[in-house]
Design an enzyme around this catalytic site. Structure first.
Site, PDB file in Angstrom:
ATOM      1  N   HIS A  60       0.813  -1.218   0.000  1.00 26.62           N
ATOM      2  CA  HIS A  60       0.000   0.000   0.000  1.00 26.62           C
ATOM      3  C   HIS A  60       0.846   1.267   0.000  1.00 26.62           C
ATOM      4  O   HIS A  60       0.522   2.223   0.701  1.00 26.62           O
ATOM      5  CB  HIS A  60      -0.918   0.015   1.227  1.00 26.62           C
ATOM      6  CG  HIS A  60      -1.998  -1.004   1.195  1.00 26.62           C
ATOM      7  ND1 HIS A  60      -3.005  -1.010   0.258  1.00 26.62           N
ATOM      8  CD2 HIS A  60      -2.246  -2.066   1.997  1.00 26.62           C
ATOM      9  CE1 HIS A  60      -3.830  -2.022   0.490  1.00 26.62           C
ATOM     10  NE2 HIS A  60      -3.393  -2.696   1.530  1.00 26.62           N
ATOM     11  N   GLU A 100      -6.905 -12.391   5.718  1.00 25.29           N
ATOM     12  CA  GLU A 100      -7.635 -11.118   5.652  1.00 25.29           C
ATOM     13  C   GLU A 100      -8.997 -11.264   4.982  1.00 25.29           C
ATOM     14  O   GLU A 100      -9.669 -10.266   4.728  1.00 25.29           O
ATOM     15  CB  GLU A 100      -6.827 -10.084   4.861  1.00 25.29           C
ATOM     16  CG  GLU A 100      -5.377  -9.946   5.295  1.00 25.29           C
ATOM     17  CD  GLU A 100      -4.756  -8.668   4.799  1.00 25.29           C
ATOM     18  OE1 GLU A 100      -4.985  -7.622   5.402  1.00 25.29           O
ATOM     19  OE2 GLU A 100      -4.051  -8.721   3.766  1.00 25.29           O
ATOM     20  N   ASP A 143      -8.904  -5.486   6.582  1.00 28.63           N
ATOM     21  CA  ASP A 143      -9.372  -6.182   5.381  1.00 28.63           C
ATOM     22  C   ASP A 143     -10.367  -7.276   5.727  1.00 28.63           C
ATOM     23  O   ASP A 143     -11.330  -7.487   4.982  1.00 28.63           O
ATOM     24  CB  ASP A 143      -8.185  -6.764   4.592  1.00 28.63           C
ATOM     25  CG  ASP A 143      -7.708  -5.793   3.523  1.00 28.63           C
ATOM     26  OD1 ASP A 143      -8.567  -5.214   2.828  1.00 28.63           O
ATOM     27  OD2 ASP A 143      -6.492  -5.605   3.392  1.00 28.63           O
TER      28      ASP A 143
END
Ligand code: 3PY
Ligand code: MG
Length: 273
Positions: free
Chosen positions: A79, A180, A206
């Site tokens: 990310h 996740e 997530d």
């Protein structure tokens, strides 16, 4: 024994011994090991570990993070726009730091894992893993033969971790699998049973986003329990983000990043009398 015979005998013995030592060092299990990944050592001693997210491509900032007292840095490549070139410079500039360099790679592919390991990561964190098959890919690219399929190549790993890196890397590089999604939870027993996995890490944001539930909801908590139980059954370590501190058997936490820590530091400084 004639001197030449003795010398050839000694040379043959020496080659045999070094071959045996090499074979032992690349074994995935058994035998004496050289462990320089202090995260591995501390976890095996039952300690609780802390790390922080890194996403700023600056070697000085990285060195501040890596010597601030954390056990590991979580270098964020899923990310953030960090490149392997950025991270290579950061790791080299800060070699010898007290925090071990861990990288969250975007995916369990050869190209991602090869670059992360070549620049010297000692921990590989794999996001949104849903299946045992994906987990086997993660291990395969993280480990040298005969355990895995990592290519030898060149890289700064030897400058960071020693000239015997080829013999010691498999024992030091940790594979961390993130659960996740509800599918990952469903398959967690098979995932945790894949040889070479060191830790299961729950990504609660997530998991909430993919499942439409959140921490505290019975459905969410049942998923956390399933992951916990499968991880313990497999004898692996369990990690998550810092708000999970206090939950049983979680011993590896990540929280904070450069921006939040600068803010907190400034606040503490300004409030100091
Ligand atoms: C999540 O909670 O989704 C994470 O990825 C934690 O880093
Ligand atoms: Mg996530």
């Amino acid at each position: 024994m004639k001197r030449t015979t003795f010398l050839s005998f000694a040379a043959a013995m020496f080659s045999l011994m070094s071959l045996a030592a090499q074979a032992q060092a690349i074994q995935p299990s058994g035998g004496a090991r050289k462990i320089y990944n202090t995260v591995k050592t501390k976890l095996s001693q039952g300690k609780t570990l802390n790390g922080a997210f890194v996403s700023v491509p600056d070697p000085n900032v990285y060195c501040a993070m890596a010597n601030a007292g954390f056990d590991f840095t979580w270098i964020e490549m899923q990310h953030s726009p960090l490149t392997y070139g950025d991270v290579a410079k950061m790791l080299f500039a800060c070699r010898g730091s007290s925090a071990m360099p861990f990288i969250r790679v975007p995916d369990a592919t050869e190209s991602e894992v090869q670059k992360a390991t070549d620049i010297g990561a000692l921990g590989l964190i794999f996001p949104t893993v849903d299946t045992a098959e994906k987990t086997r890919e993660a291990v395969k690219w993280a480990k040298y033969p005969p355990f895995g399929r990592r290519s030898i190549g060149a890289g700064q790993f030897r400058q960071l971790w020693g000239s015997d890196y080829r013999q010691t890397a498999n024992d030091n590089i940790m594979v961390i699998i993130m659960i996740e999604t509800a599918t990952g939870v469903e398959n967690v027993e098979q995932i945790a049973a894949v040889p070479g996995v060191d830790m299961i890490f729950i990504g609660p944001s997530d998991l909430a986003s993919f499942s439409g539930t959140q921490a505290g909801d019975p459905k969410f908590e049942a998923m956390v329990k399933k992951v916990h139980d499968a991880t313990m059954k497999a004898g692996l370590k369990l990690g998550s983000i810092t708000p999970f501190k206090g939950r049983p058997d979680f011993t590896f936490f990540v929280g904070g990043d450069e921006a939040s820590l600068i803010k907190a530091g400034a606040k503490a400084l300004l409030e100091a009398k």
